[in-house]
Design a protein around this motif. Structure first.
Motif, short mmCIF file in Angstrom:
data_model
loop_
_atom_site.label_atom_id
_atom_site.label_comp_id
_atom_site.label_asym_id
_atom_site.label_seq_id
_atom_site.Cartn_x
_atom_site.Cartn_y
_atom_site.Cartn_z
N GLN A 1 -8.61 -2.42 -4.82
CA GLN A 1 -9.99 -2.41 -5.31
C GLN A 1 -10.53 -0.98 -5.41
N GLU A 2 -10.28 -0.18 -4.41
CA GLU A 2 -10.76 1.20 -4.44
C GLU A 2 -10.03 2.02 -5.49
N LYS B 1 0.84 -1.19 0.00
CA LYS B 1 0.00 0.00 0.00
C LYS B 1 0.89 1.25 0.00
N ASN C 1 -5.27 -8.40 3.28
CA ASN C 1 -6.63 -7.85 3.14
C ASN C 1 -6.65 -6.35 2.91
N TRP C 2 -5.82 -5.60 3.67
CA TRP C 2 -5.85 -4.15 3.50
C TRP C 2 -5.23 -3.71 2.17
N VAL D 1 -5.53 -5.54 -0.67
CA VAL D 1 -6.60 -5.81 -1.63
C VAL D 1 -7.65 -4.70 -1.57
N GLU D 2 -7.97 -4.24 -0.37
CA GLU D 2 -8.94 -3.16 -0.21
C GLU D 2 -8.48 -1.89 -0.92
N PHE D 3 -7.19 -1.56 -0.76
CA PHE D 3 -6.65 -0.38 -1.43
C PHE D 3 -6.72 -0.52 -2.94
N ARG E 1 -11.33 1.06 -8.95
CA ARG E 1 -12.65 1.59 -9.20
C ARG E 1 -12.59 3.08 -9.58
#
Length: 366
Positions: free
Chosen positions: A331-332, A276, A324-325, A327-329, A335
């Motif tokens: 994905q956002e 990240k 997980n964090w 992947v969250e970054f 998008r």
């Protein structure tokens, strides 16, 4: 007797040319050691003692002499008794990376990227169409046009009219400007996993692919840690990870600045990272936070992703970690940019990038 006589090929029992066998190992070690010839040769000596790479007929000293004689290494002028690799070695490493990662690529002629559209271009097709106002005269298929005139008007009253003309279709050819961003933060070698070497191999293979197959394209390579800077293709074998945080913002800003100067319509960014964003620059100081997702850093990163979307610059992110964090970054970020993201292992990284690179070039950005 004129001609050729063929017989069954019997491979040599000694496994082929000993120099070529050792050269493959040496080139692989050079990638891992970031072009350090001395370290690579030390590793080869250790492998030789353990696995018997050489024999009584051809020793490691002979191999070093052949490396010098064939122009792969030369004396280091700055360090007495040491060697450095040459431009020939740099090109060989890129070529071997291409063969390793893109080995299934079919050989084809030099050219640009195909589009599903037909019209003006430089690649003739087998398809024909009737002549229309605005078609170039040089695209007229005269043999087929004369045949149409014979069929339509006969031999005795031969005439060639506009309705008899056939035009050969041509494929659109596009040129693409690509920026490849490589994360060189400390996490790329963290936890005992070497992530930078596969990233380097992909960059070298991609650059060699473009140089050979798509000479009208441009590929710019930038690395980012606390800051971001551009490197040359010849510098790739020497690339190393530093004690850096991950300043994705700096990398994106530099990539956008480079693409802004490119005159091509089609532009894109490939980003290889395992983490990240943890750093941004504020004037003369760095704002850093390695714990979780810092909204201040994240918002600046997302803003740049949105800006690239408005400029029609898609960003493809190749994430070589699956926390997980992270992947969250991704994905956002994907998008916001309307780009793509791949969560890949180190082994599959090259194939993913190759497939996406080729697919993107089959599109035409208007």
């Amino acid at each position: 007797m004129i001609g050729y006589r063929f017989s069954q090929f019997v491979p040599p029992q000694d496994g082929g040319d000993p120099f070529e066998r050792l050269l493959k190992v040496f080139m692989e070690l050079l990638t891992h050691t970031s072009g350090d010839v001395s370290e690579a040769l030390n590793w080869m000596n250790q492998l030789d003692r353990q696995y018997g790479l050489t024999d009584n007929e051809y020793g490691m000293g002979d191999f070093i002499e052949d490396l010098k004689k064939n122009g792969y290494i030369e004396d280091d002028q700055e360090a007495s008794g040491s060697f450095q690799i040459t431009a020939k070695s740099e090109q060989t490493i890129r070529q071997r990376s291409l063969e390793e990662i893109f080995g299934k690529l079919k050989r084809s002629g030099r050219g640009n990227h195909r589009s599903h559209n037909v019209g003006f271009g430089d690649e003739p097709l087998s398809e024909l169409k009737g002549f229309e106002f605005g078609d170039s005269v040089e695209n007229i298929a005269f043999t087929e046009s004369f045949r149409n005139a014979q069929i339509n008007h006969g031999i005795d009253d031969f005439q060639l009219t506009e309705n008899d003309l056939s035009v050969r279709e041509k494929e659109h050819r596009t040129s693409v400007s690509t920026v490849l961003m490589i994360d060189i933060s400390h996490s790329m070698i963290l936890y005992g996993e070497d992530r930078i070497t596969p990233a380097k191999k992909v960059a070298m293979a991609l650059s060699e692919l473009i140089l050979r197959k798509y000479p009208k394209d441009t590929l710019d390579i930038i690395v980012f840690g606390n800051d971001a800077w551009q490197i040359q293709i010849k510098d790739l074998p020497y690339l190393q990870v530093g004690p850096y945080h991950t300043n994705t913002v700096a990398g994106l800003e530099l990539a956008m600045d480079i693409l802004r100067r490119r005159k091509t319509t089609n532009k894109q960014i490939f980003m290889i990272t395992d983490g990240k964003p943890t750093c941004i620059r504020e004037g003369a100081r760095y704002y850093k936070n390695s714990y979780g997702l810092d909204r201040k850093i994240l918002n600046k990163t997302l803003n740049l992703g949105a800006q690239c979307r408005r400029l029609k610059i898609p960003i493809t992110t190749f994430m070589i970690a699956r926390d997980n964090w992270l992947v969250e970054f991704v994905q956002e970020f994907t998008r916001v940019n309307n780009g793509r993201a791949f969560y890949t292992s180190l082994q599959g990284l090259g194939e993913y990038i190759f497939e996406d690179f080729i697919r993107n070039r089959k599109k035409r950005v208007r």
